[in-house]
Scaffold this motif. Structure first.
Motif, PDB file in Angstrom:
ATOM      1  N   MET A 150       0.869  -1.182   0.000  1.00 56.34           N
ATOM      2  CA  MET A 150       0.000   0.000   0.000  1.00 56.34           C
ATOM      3  C   MET A 150       0.902   1.227   0.000  1.00 56.34           C
ATOM      4  O   MET A 150       2.069   1.137   0.382  1.00 56.34           O
ATOM      5  CB  MET A 150      -0.879   0.038   1.251  1.00 56.34           C
ATOM      6  CG  MET A 150      -1.849  -1.107   1.379  1.00 56.34           C
ATOM      7  SD  MET A 150      -2.921  -0.926   2.821  1.00 56.34           S
ATOM      8  CE  MET A 150      -1.773  -0.869   4.164  1.00 56.34           C
ATOM      9  N   ALA A 151       0.341   2.362  -0.402  1.00 53.89           N
ATOM     10  CA  ALA A 151       1.113   3.602  -0.391  1.00 53.89           C
ATOM     11  C   ALA A 151       0.169   4.780  -0.193  1.00 53.89           C
ATOM     12  O   ALA A 151      -1.012   4.706  -0.533  1.00 53.89           O
ATOM     13  CB  ALA A 151       1.881   3.764  -1.699  1.00 53.89           C
ATOM     14  N   GLY A 152       0.735   5.852   0.324  1.00 56.36           N
ATOM     15  CA  GLY A 152      -0.018   7.093   0.498  1.00 56.36           C
ATOM     16  C   GLY A 152       0.407   8.112  -0.548  1.00 56.36           C
ATOM     17  O   GLY A 152       1.532   8.065  -1.053  1.00 56.36           O
ATOM     18  N   GLY A 153      -0.496   9.012  -0.872  1.00 52.54           N
ATOM     19  CA  GLY A 153      -0.188  10.108  -1.784  1.00 52.54           C
ATOM     20  C   GLY A 153      -0.621  11.411  -1.149  1.00 52.54           C
ATOM     21  O   GLY A 153      -1.664  11.469  -0.483  1.00 52.54           O
ATOM     22  N   PHE A 154       0.196  12.451  -1.367  1.00 54.54           N
ATOM     23  CA  PHE A 154      -0.042  13.719  -0.706  1.00 54.54           C
ATOM     24  C   PHE A 154       0.134  14.856  -1.699  1.00 54.54           C
ATOM     25  O   PHE A 154       1.028  14.809  -2.548  1.00 54.54           O
ATOM     26  CB  PHE A 154       0.919  13.880   0.474  1.00 54.54           C
ATOM     27  CG  PHE A 154       0.881  12.697   1.406  1.00 54.54           C
ATOM     28  CD1 PHE A 154      -0.105  12.584   2.367  1.00 54.54           C
ATOM     29  CD2 PHE A 154       1.815  11.678   1.292  1.00 54.54           C
ATOM     30  CE1 PHE A 154      -0.160  11.481   3.207  1.00 54.54           C
ATOM     31  CE2 PHE A 154       1.770  10.567   2.126  1.00 54.54           C
ATOM     32  CZ  PHE A 154       0.783  10.469   3.092  1.00 54.54           C
ATOM     33  N   LEU A 155      -0.699  15.880  -1.583  1.00 53.83           N
ATOM     34  CA  LEU A 155      -0.618  17.042  -2.461  1.00 53.83           C
ATOM     35  C   LEU A 155      -1.567  18.110  -1.957  1.00 53.83           C
ATOM     36  O   LEU A 155      -2.362  17.871  -1.048  1.00 53.83           O
ATOM     37  CB  LEU A 155      -0.965  16.662  -3.911  1.00 53.83           C
ATOM     38  CG  LEU A 155      -2.247  15.851  -4.169  1.00 53.83           C
ATOM     39  CD1 LEU A 155      -3.483  16.718  -4.209  1.00 53.83           C
ATOM     40  CD2 LEU A 155      -2.120  15.098  -5.471  1.00 53.83           C
ATOM     41  N   THR A 156      -1.454  19.289  -2.536  1.00 54.61           N
ATOM     42  CA  THR A 156      -2.358  20.390  -2.211  1.00 54.61           C
ATOM     43  C   THR A 156      -3.062  20.820  -3.494  1.00 54.61           C
ATOM     44  O   THR A 156      -2.420  20.951  -4.535  1.00 54.61           O
ATOM     45  CB  THR A 156      -1.583  21.586  -1.619  1.00 54.61           C
ATOM     46  OG1 THR A 156      -0.962  21.148  -0.401  1.00 54.61           O
ATOM     47  CG2 THR A 156      -2.506  22.760  -1.313  1.00 54.61           C
ATOM     48  N   ILE A 157      -4.379  21.005  -3.411  1.00 57.68           N
ATOM     49  CA  ILE A 157      -5.159  21.506  -4.541  1.00 57.68           C
ATOM     50  C   ILE A 157      -5.661  22.891  -4.157  1.00 57.68           C
ATOM     51  O   ILE A 157      -6.413  23.038  -3.196  1.00 57.68           O
ATOM     52  CB  ILE A 157      -6.355  20.588  -4.869  1.00 57.68           C
ATOM     53  CG1 ILE A 157      -5.878  19.170  -5.154  1.00 57.68           C
ATOM     54  CG2 ILE A 157      -7.151  21.158  -6.054  1.00 57.68           C
ATOM     55  CD1 ILE A 157      -6.993  18.141  -5.239  1.00 57.68           C
ATOM     56  N   LYS A 158      -5.191  23.894  -4.880  1.00 59.75           N
ATOM     57  CA  LYS A 158      -5.608  25.287  -4.630  1.00 59.75           C
ATOM     58  C   LYS A 158      -6.695  25.648  -5.631  1.00 59.75           C
ATOM     59  O   LYS A 158      -6.571  25.360  -6.807  1.00 59.75           O
ATOM     60  CB  LYS A 158      -4.413  26.229  -4.770  1.00 59.75           C
ATOM     61  CG  LYS A 158      -4.781  27.679  -4.550  1.00 59.75           C
ATOM     62  CD  LYS A 158      -3.698  28.410  -3.805  1.00 59.75           C
ATOM     63  CE  LYS A 158      -4.030  29.850  -3.521  1.00 59.75           C
ATOM     64  NZ  LYS A 158      -5.201  30.064  -2.710  1.00 59.75           N
ATOM     65  N   ASN A 159      -7.750  26.260  -5.144  1.00 62.01           N
ATOM     66  CA  ASN A 159      -8.860  26.706  -5.985  1.00 62.01           C
ATOM     67  C   ASN A 159      -8.877  28.228  -5.954  1.00 62.01           C
ATOM     68  O   ASN A 159      -9.280  28.831  -4.970  1.00 62.01           O
ATOM     69  CB  ASN A 159     -10.177  26.140  -5.455  1.00 62.01           C
ATOM     70  CG  ASN A 159     -11.362  26.538  -6.305  1.00 62.01           C
ATOM     71  OD1 ASN A 159     -11.234  27.256  -7.288  1.00 62.01           O
ATOM     72  ND2 ASN A 159     -12.537  26.068  -5.923  1.00 62.01           N
TER      73      ASN A 159
END
Length: 150
Positions: free
Chosen positions: A46-55
């Motif tokens: 398993m793995a995690g994913g991380f990011l930021t979405i700016k609107n």
């Protein structure tokens, strides 16, 4: 009679203008931009994913799903009271952002088809309620990688 007709015409024109203004702001599109994306090198299947979405738009949106060639089962999870659970979507407020980060809400890749190594890139496609899908490359970082948010 003419005064009443003029007042009625003005009222109708005002109502139409307000209705059009309402439609145009609701009809605005979210303006989404992704930054800070990464995946810690997986140590299990398993793995995690991380990011930021700016609107930066004036219309809110929702992240509804994530797809990736790395796994046929990619989920979005929230973390509450130190427990993870799958959710159907995450809100992305108008003129705001959604942060997917370690210890918080995140993307979860189940049953990996292979284990990417540090230096690799994992492609994902983010799907939204309103905006078009966005393709993102997640650089694979060290398993302990945790960027400081400022």
């Amino acid at each position: 009679m003419t005064r009443r007709t003029t007042a009625l015409s003005a009222a109708v024109a005002l109502a139409a203008a307000l209705a059009l203004t309402g439609c145009s702001s609701d009809g605005g599109k979210p303006e989404l931009k992704v930054s800070g994306a990464f995946m810690p090198q997986p140590v299990m299947d398993m793995a995690g994913g991380f990011l930021t979405i700016k609107n930066s738009g004036d219309t809110a949106d929702k992240l509804t799903s994530v797809t990736s060639p790395l796994s046929d089962d990619v989920q979005i999870h929230e973390t509450k009271d130190q427990k993870m659970r799958q959710v159907k979507s995450f809100d992305i407020p108008a003129d705001g952002e959604l942060r997917l980060e370690r210890g918080g809400n995140h993307i979860m890749f189940m049953a990996l088809k292979n284990k990417p190594k540090q230096g690799d890139k994992v492609s994902v496609e983010l799907h939204f309620e309103k905006a078009d899908p966005i393709k993102v490359e997640l650089p694979v970082e060290a398993a302990t990688h945790n960027p400081q948010q400022h």
